[in-house]
Design a protein around this motif. Structure first.
Motif, PDB file in Angstrom:
ATOM      1  N   LEU A  45       0.759  -1.283   0.043  1.00  0.00           N
ATOM      2  CA  LEU A  45      -0.171  -0.048   0.019  1.00  0.00           C
ATOM      3  C   LEU A  45       0.810   1.426  -0.162  1.00  0.00           C
ATOM      4  O   LEU A  45       0.571   2.361  -0.663  1.00  0.00           O
ATOM      5  N   ALA A  46       1.751   1.188   0.756  1.00  0.00           N
ATOM      6  CA  ALA A  46       2.768   2.409   0.792  1.00  0.00           C
ATOM      7  C   ALA A  46       3.401   2.768  -0.229  1.00  0.00           C
ATOM      8  O   ALA A  46       3.662   3.885  -1.149  1.00  0.00           O
ATOM      9  N   THR A  47       3.878   1.456  -1.044  1.00  0.00           N
ATOM     10  CA  THR A  47       4.694   1.649  -2.303  1.00  0.00           C
ATOM     11  C   THR A  47       3.688   2.253  -3.148  1.00  0.00           C
ATOM     12  O   THR A  47       4.003   2.957  -4.294  1.00  0.00           O
ATOM     13  N   CYS A  48       2.342   1.865  -3.504  1.00  0.00           N
ATOM     14  CA  CYS A  48       1.554   2.252  -4.477  1.00  0.00           C
ATOM     15  C   CYS A  48       1.112   3.593  -4.289  1.00  0.00           C
ATOM     16  O   CYS A  48       1.019   4.450  -5.097  1.00  0.00           O
ATOM     17  N   VAL A  64      -7.719  -0.494  -0.669  1.00  0.00           N
ATOM     18  CA  VAL A  64      -7.673  -1.678   0.075  1.00  0.00           C
ATOM     19  C   VAL A  64      -7.266  -2.944  -0.619  1.00  0.00           C
ATOM     20  O   VAL A  64      -7.511  -3.365  -1.837  1.00  0.00           O
ATOM     21  N   ILE A  65      -6.587  -3.649   0.197  1.00  0.00           N
ATOM     22  CA  ILE A  65      -5.802  -5.099  -0.292  1.00  0.00           C
ATOM     23  C   ILE A  65      -6.686  -6.340   0.696  1.00  0.00           C
ATOM     24  O   ILE A  65      -6.744  -5.977   1.835  1.00  0.00           O
ATOM     25  N   GLU A  66      -7.176  -7.196   0.003  1.00  0.00           N
ATOM     26  CA  GLU A  66      -7.702  -8.276   0.710  1.00  0.00           C
ATOM     27  C   GLU A  66      -7.010  -9.352   0.601  1.00  0.00           C
ATOM     28  O   GLU A  66      -6.881  -9.696  -0.491  1.00  0.00           O
ATOM     29  N   TYR A  74      -6.771  -4.730   4.499  1.00  0.00           N
ATOM     30  CA  TYR A  74      -5.773  -3.711   4.812  1.00  0.00           C
ATOM     31  C   TYR A  74      -6.135  -2.622   4.151  1.00  0.00           C
ATOM     32  O   TYR A  74      -6.248  -2.555   2.785  1.00  0.00           O
ATOM     33  N   GLY A  75      -5.787  -1.329   4.870  1.00  0.00           N
ATOM     34  CA  GLY A  75      -5.876  -0.140   4.121  1.00  0.00           C
ATOM     35  C   GLY A  75      -7.078   0.643   4.572  1.00  0.00           C
ATOM     36  O   GLY A  75      -7.558   0.317   5.614  1.00  0.00           O
TER      37      GLY A  75
END
Length: 77
Positions: A45-48, A64-66, A74-75
């Motif tokens: 997420l931080a990289t994106c 959001v990542i599932e 997450y997110g």
């Protein structure tokens, strides 16, 4: 040990202390693995977000990542 090896009660009855410690160890190992998986999601997420920012855009809504395996999300929703 006796003349004919260990007695039946020694190898048939498990050690309750060992079982308790082994259970706690496995639980801690499972929790550590889950935490490691969640940290990987936050790094993605931080990289994106960083790539979007570097490209000159901003994130308008949540990312959001599932996890397929556990269903954990997450997110920001």
């Amino acid at each position: 040990m006796g003349k004919h090896g260990m007695q039946r009660r020694v190898y048939k009855n498990a050690d309750p202390v060992f079982d308790t410690v082994l259970g706690k160890f496995r639980k801690e190992a499972r929790l550590a693995a889950e935490q490691k998986r969640s940290m990987a999601a936050f790094r993605v997420l931080a990289t994106c977000r960083k790539i979007i920012s570097i490209a000159g855009y901003r994130l308008a809504s949540g990312l959001v990542i599932e996890d397929k395996k556990t269903g954990a999300r997450y997110g920001r929703y």
